[in-house]
Design a protein around this motif. Sequence first.
Motif, PDB file in Angstrom:
ATOM      1  N   VAL A 420       0.865  -1.167   0.000  1.00 42.23           N
ATOM      2  CA  VAL A 420       0.000   0.000   0.000  1.00 42.23           C
ATOM      3  C   VAL A 420       0.905   1.221   0.000  1.00 42.23           C
ATOM      4  O   VAL A 420       1.623   1.469   0.976  1.00 42.23           O
ATOM      5  CB  VAL A 420      -0.926   0.026   1.232  1.00 42.23           C
ATOM      6  CG1 VAL A 420      -1.782   1.290   1.218  1.00 42.23           C
ATOM      7  CG2 VAL A 420      -1.795  -1.221   1.272  1.00 42.23           C
ATOM      8  N   PRO A 421       0.942   1.999  -1.081  1.00 45.23           N
ATOM      9  CA  PRO A 421       1.849   3.160  -1.132  1.00 45.23           C
ATOM     10  C   PRO A 421       1.588   4.129   0.002  1.00 45.23           C
ATOM     11  O   PRO A 421       0.441   4.361   0.405  1.00 45.23           O
ATOM     12  CB  PRO A 421       1.527   3.791  -2.498  1.00 45.23           C
ATOM     13  CG  PRO A 421       0.939   2.679  -3.312  1.00 45.23           C
ATOM     14  CD  PRO A 421       0.184   1.825  -2.333  1.00 45.23           C
ATOM     15  N   SER A 422       2.649   4.703   0.511  1.00 46.59           N
ATOM     16  CA  SER A 422       2.558   5.695   1.576  1.00 46.59           C
ATOM     17  C   SER A 422       3.744   6.641   1.470  1.00 46.59           C
ATOM     18  O   SER A 422       4.863   6.217   1.169  1.00 46.59           O
ATOM     19  CB  SER A 422       2.564   5.014   2.948  1.00 46.59           C
ATOM     20  OG  SER A 422       2.683   5.981   3.981  1.00 46.59           O
ATOM     21  N   ALA A 423       3.500   7.920   1.730  1.00 45.56           N
ATOM     22  CA  ALA A 423       4.569   8.913   1.759  1.00 45.56           C
ATOM     23  C   ALA A 423       4.940   9.282   3.181  1.00 45.56           C
ATOM     24  O   ALA A 423       5.558  10.328   3.420  1.00 45.56           O
ATOM     25  CB  ALA A 423       4.145  10.162   0.980  1.00 45.56           C
ATOM     26  N   ALA A 424       4.582   8.432   4.137  1.00 40.20           N
ATOM     27  CA  ALA A 424       4.980   8.673   5.521  1.00 40.20           C
ATOM     28  C   ALA A 424       6.487   8.504   5.662  1.00 40.20           C
ATOM     29  O   ALA A 424       7.118   7.761   4.907  1.00 40.20           O
ATOM     30  CB  ALA A 424       4.250   7.703   6.450  1.00 40.20           C
ATOM     31  N   PRO A 425       7.114   9.191   6.620  1.00 36.41           N
ATOM     32  CA  PRO A 425       8.564   9.062   6.813  1.00 36.41           C
ATOM     33  C   PRO A 425       8.998   7.614   6.977  1.00 36.41           C
ATOM     34  O   PRO A 425       8.351   6.822   7.664  1.00 36.41           O
ATOM     35  CB  PRO A 425       8.809   9.873   8.087  1.00 36.41           C
ATOM     36  CG  PRO A 425       7.749  10.930   8.058  1.00 36.41           C
ATOM     37  CD  PRO A 425       6.532  10.229   7.504  1.00 36.41           C
ATOM     38  N   GLY A 426      10.086   7.276   6.301  1.00 38.76           N
ATOM     39  CA  GLY A 426      10.642   5.926   6.324  1.00 38.76           C
ATOM     40  C   GLY A 426      10.251   5.088   5.130  1.00 38.76           C
ATOM     41  O   GLY A 426      10.928   4.113   4.815  1.00 38.76           O
ATOM     42  N   HIS A 427       9.163   5.450   4.450  1.00 40.18           N
ATOM     43  CA  HIS A 427       8.687   4.696   3.303  1.00 40.18           C
ATOM     44  C   HIS A 427       9.368   5.168   2.019  1.00 40.18           C
ATOM     45  O   HIS A 427       9.798   6.315   1.902  1.00 40.18           O
ATOM     46  CB  HIS A 427       7.175   4.864   3.142  1.00 40.18           C
ATOM     47  CG  HIS A 427       6.378   4.195   4.216  1.00 40.18           C
ATOM     48  ND1 HIS A 427       5.562   3.120   3.984  1.00 40.18           N
ATOM     49  CD2 HIS A 427       6.280   4.448   5.545  1.00 40.18           C
ATOM     50  CE1 HIS A 427       4.984   2.739   5.112  1.00 40.18           C
ATOM     51  NE2 HIS A 427       5.411   3.534   6.078  1.00 40.18           N
ATOM     52  N   ARG A 428       9.434   4.266   1.039  1.00 41.06           N
ATOM     53  CA  ARG A 428       9.858   4.659  -0.300  1.00 41.06           C
ATOM     54  C   ARG A 428       8.859   5.673  -0.839  1.00 41.06           C
ATOM     55  O   ARG A 428       7.659   5.498  -0.730  1.00 41.06           O
ATOM     56  CB  ARG A 428       9.910   3.429  -1.203  1.00 41.06           C
ATOM     57  CG  ARG A 428       9.879   3.704  -2.702  1.00 41.06           C
ATOM     58  CD  ARG A 428       9.706   2.401  -3.456  1.00 41.06           C
ATOM     59  NE  ARG A 428       9.328   2.562  -4.859  1.00 41.06           N
ATOM     60  CZ  ARG A 428       8.081   2.700  -5.284  1.00 41.06           C
ATOM     61  NH1 ARG A 428       7.084   2.704  -4.417  1.00 41.06           N
ATOM     62  NH2 ARG A 428       7.825   2.821  -6.580  1.00 41.06           N
ATOM     63  N   MET A 429       9.386   6.765  -1.419  1.00 43.13           N
ATOM     64  CA  MET A 429       8.509   7.756  -2.036  1.00 43.13           C
ATOM     65  C   MET A 429       7.659   7.065  -3.092  1.00 43.13           C
ATOM     66  O   MET A 429       8.189   6.429  -4.009  1.00 43.13           O
ATOM     67  CB  MET A 429       9.351   8.861  -2.680  1.00 43.13           C
ATOM     68  CG  MET A 429       8.546   9.906  -3.437  1.00 43.13           C
ATOM     69  SD  MET A 429       7.498  10.874  -2.338  1.00 43.13           S
ATOM     70  CE  MET A 429       6.549  11.829  -3.527  1.00 43.13           C
ATOM     71  N   PRO A 430       6.328   7.156  -2.986  1.00 41.08           N
ATOM     72  CA  PRO A 430       5.481   6.462  -3.966  1.00 41.08           C
ATOM     73  C   PRO A 430       5.710   6.984  -5.387  1.00 41.08           C
ATOM     74  O   PRO A 430       6.106   8.132  -5.596  1.00 41.08           O
ATOM     75  CB  PRO A 430       4.057   6.780  -3.485  1.00 41.08           C
ATOM     76  CG  PRO A 430       4.195   7.171  -2.063  1.00 41.08           C
ATOM     77  CD  PRO A 430       5.532   7.824  -1.944  1.00 41.08           C
ATOM     78  N   HIS A 431       5.448   6.113  -6.321  1.00 34.51           N
ATOM     79  CA  HIS A 431       5.524   6.491  -7.733  1.00 34.51           C
ATOM     80  C   HIS A 431       4.277   7.247  -8.153  1.00 34.51           C
ATOM     81  O   HIS A 431       3.155   6.759  -7.992  1.00 34.51           O
ATOM     82  CB  HIS A 431       5.684   5.240  -8.592  1.00 34.51           C
ATOM     83  CG  HIS A 431       5.211   5.408 -10.003  1.00 34.51           C
ATOM     84  ND1 HIS A 431       5.779   6.297 -10.884  1.00 34.51           N
ATOM     85  CD2 HIS A 431       4.187   4.794 -10.679  1.00 34.51           C
ATOM     86  CE1 HIS A 431       5.153   6.220 -12.052  1.00 34.51           C
ATOM     87  NE2 HIS A 431       4.178   5.322 -11.946  1.00 34.51           N
ATOM     88  N   PHE A 432       4.487   8.463  -8.650  1.00 31.43           N
ATOM     89  CA  PHE A 432       3.446   9.227  -9.322  1.00 31.43           C
ATOM     90  C   PHE A 432       4.064   9.818 -10.586  1.00 31.43           C
ATOM     91  O   PHE A 432       5.240  10.196 -10.591  1.00 31.43           O
ATOM     92  CB  PHE A 432       2.914  10.375  -8.449  1.00 31.43           C
ATOM     93  CG  PHE A 432       2.263   9.940  -7.169  1.00 31.43           C
ATOM     94  CD1 PHE A 432       1.023   9.308  -7.169  1.00 31.43           C
ATOM     95  CD2 PHE A 432       2.890  10.167  -5.952  1.00 31.43           C
ATOM     96  CE1 PHE A 432       0.418   8.922  -5.981  1.00 31.43           C
ATOM     97  CE2 PHE A 432       2.292   9.783  -4.758  1.00 31.43           C
ATOM     98  CZ  PHE A 432       1.061   9.151  -4.772  1.00 31.43           C
ATOM     99  N   TRP A 433       3.279   9.927 -11.628  1.00 29.56           N
ATOM    100  CA  TRP A 433       3.780  10.558 -12.841  1.00 29.56           C
ATOM    101  C   TRP A 433       3.744  12.067 -12.676  1.00 29.56           C
ATOM    102  O   TRP A 433       2.706  12.655 -12.383  1.00 29.56           O
ATOM    103  CB  TRP A 433       2.958  10.141 -14.059  1.00 29.56           C
ATOM    104  CG  TRP A 433       3.149   8.711 -14.460  1.00 29.56           C
ATOM    105  CD1 TRP A 433       2.226   7.717 -14.434  1.00 29.56           C
ATOM    106  CD2 TRP A 433       4.356   8.120 -14.947  1.00 29.56           C
ATOM    107  NE1 TRP A 433       2.770   6.530 -14.864  1.00 29.56           N
ATOM    108  CE2 TRP A 433       4.080   6.739 -15.198  1.00 29.56           C
ATOM    109  CE3 TRP A 433       5.646   8.597 -15.201  1.00 29.56           C
ATOM    110  CZ2 TRP A 433       5.048   5.856 -15.683  1.00 29.56           C
ATOM    111  CZ3 TRP A 433       6.604   7.716 -15.689  1.00 29.56           C
ATOM    112  CH2 TRP A 433       6.304   6.371 -15.921  1.00 29.56           C
TER     113      TRP A 433
END
Length: 529
Positions: A420-433
């Motif tokens: 489940v994509p997440s931009a919370a600290p520690g996570h891989r920056m989600p892919h968006f175009w």
Amino acid sequence: MLEADVDTEVLVVGGGPVGLTARALLERWGVRVWPVEQHGGLSPFPRSRLVNVRSMEIYRQLGLAAEITAGAFAPEFGRIRFRDTLSEPDFATAAMVGVNAPVPESPSVGVVTSQDRLEPVLLAGAGTPVRFGVELLDLAEDADGVVALLVDHGGGARIRVRARYVLAADGAGSTVRHLLGIGTSGPGSMGSFTTVVFRADLDRWCARRPAGVYFTARGLFAPLYPEGGWAWFVPTPDDAGNADWSDVVAHALGPGAGVPAEVVRVQHWVMNAFVADRFRRGRVMLAGDAAHAVPIVGGLGMNAGIADVHDLCWKLAGVLRGWAGPHLLDSYEIERRPVAERTLGQAVANTRLLLDVQERRREQLADRATAPDTLELPWSEQYFAQLGLVLGVVYRSDAVLPDDDGDDDAPRRTPGTDYVPSAAPGHRMPHFWLARDRSTVDAVGAWFTVFTPDPTLWAQFASEPWPLRIEPLPAELVEPCGTGPRGALLVRPDGHVGARWRDRPLDGAELRSALAALTGTTDHGGRPL
């Protein structure tokens, strides 16, 4: 007799995919690297068979993804097929999600390719020469660095290398790990295996049903290259020394197959399963199989090693260039060792599930007349993607700052098959175009990235000595990224979110303090140095 004295910033021990990737990453930072490999050249054996979607994102950033893909199999080979023998129909099949087709969570697609096809691309992907046939004999650390003694087997010359740091990617039998006295935990040896590389015309059974791996009761068969060639992986037989491998392979293809097998190479090897008790001792870091040896089922081992050096190399570069403190290197083991343990657990689970399929099929075949043509799989189609483990890795260390309001909206689950994509600290920056053919993944590189819907505001904040770029965040991505219209994400060079602000900072000092904190350049009072 000592015949050469070398001074470098990082001595890289090991010239496989992990060491070659580290060389390319460090070279991008302008770090002086001295890579060595004890063998006389690149490996002629296929070994690892899968470059997963996260590794392809890293190679996309290095400008190597297109060439790797060009030499790999078409996406329809991203599948596993189960057969009684290779010459019989499938009784089960499973897709490798993220390999057999694009996934919306990434701009990249994983590929099925052999390690001996991958390594030449990595070797050509950086300019620093690799010294083949050079073996590490000893090393000792002092206050200023590490002194390593090596021998060049080409001419017998002894070489002394003084390096600020050593990156050991020298395999499961790591000389460096043994010299440091670092132990391992885990199952250890899981048996002796043999890989037979051979040529044979198997199109009549495989051309219409392509796969990266055919799992049979008589061993694993894998196509090696789009233009031809096969490998057979099997537990080493008792009489291996006297085996006629052409006959053995022909028999394994199935009764009545009648296809001759031209054997090219035979390699005996041990399947190891362990995690090193430590990933770092002083100025020496372990990566790849030297740090964690993972069973081959699922294709997780090499890819975990590539992720290791992606985490480590920006930290080494920061320390060497002065915009990070030496304690930043402590975060390497803190972040990567838990991932290695989960990866090992997943590989063991892979193996058990595959063996379960095989055992259930044997039970069915005991009554051959009623054996069904297919078998219900004990997993979903998502299983072989392992997207949660590949894209859903979450880091918790001093190199990650908690959300400014303490609210982490990340999904609370154990990384595994689901992502489940997440931009919370520690996570891989989600892919968006961000634009056509340009992803948020592409905006990350040899710098810190501030993603913000208000780039003018954030651009005014001074960031020296840290390398930093400001990247506009489209309004439609504000909510998915969990920021406000004046907030921002601070993304580390390895693509993981280091900090997040839901609103604008009070002043530029807040951004500087965040960079100083996550790079370890603050004093004991928390003030930037």
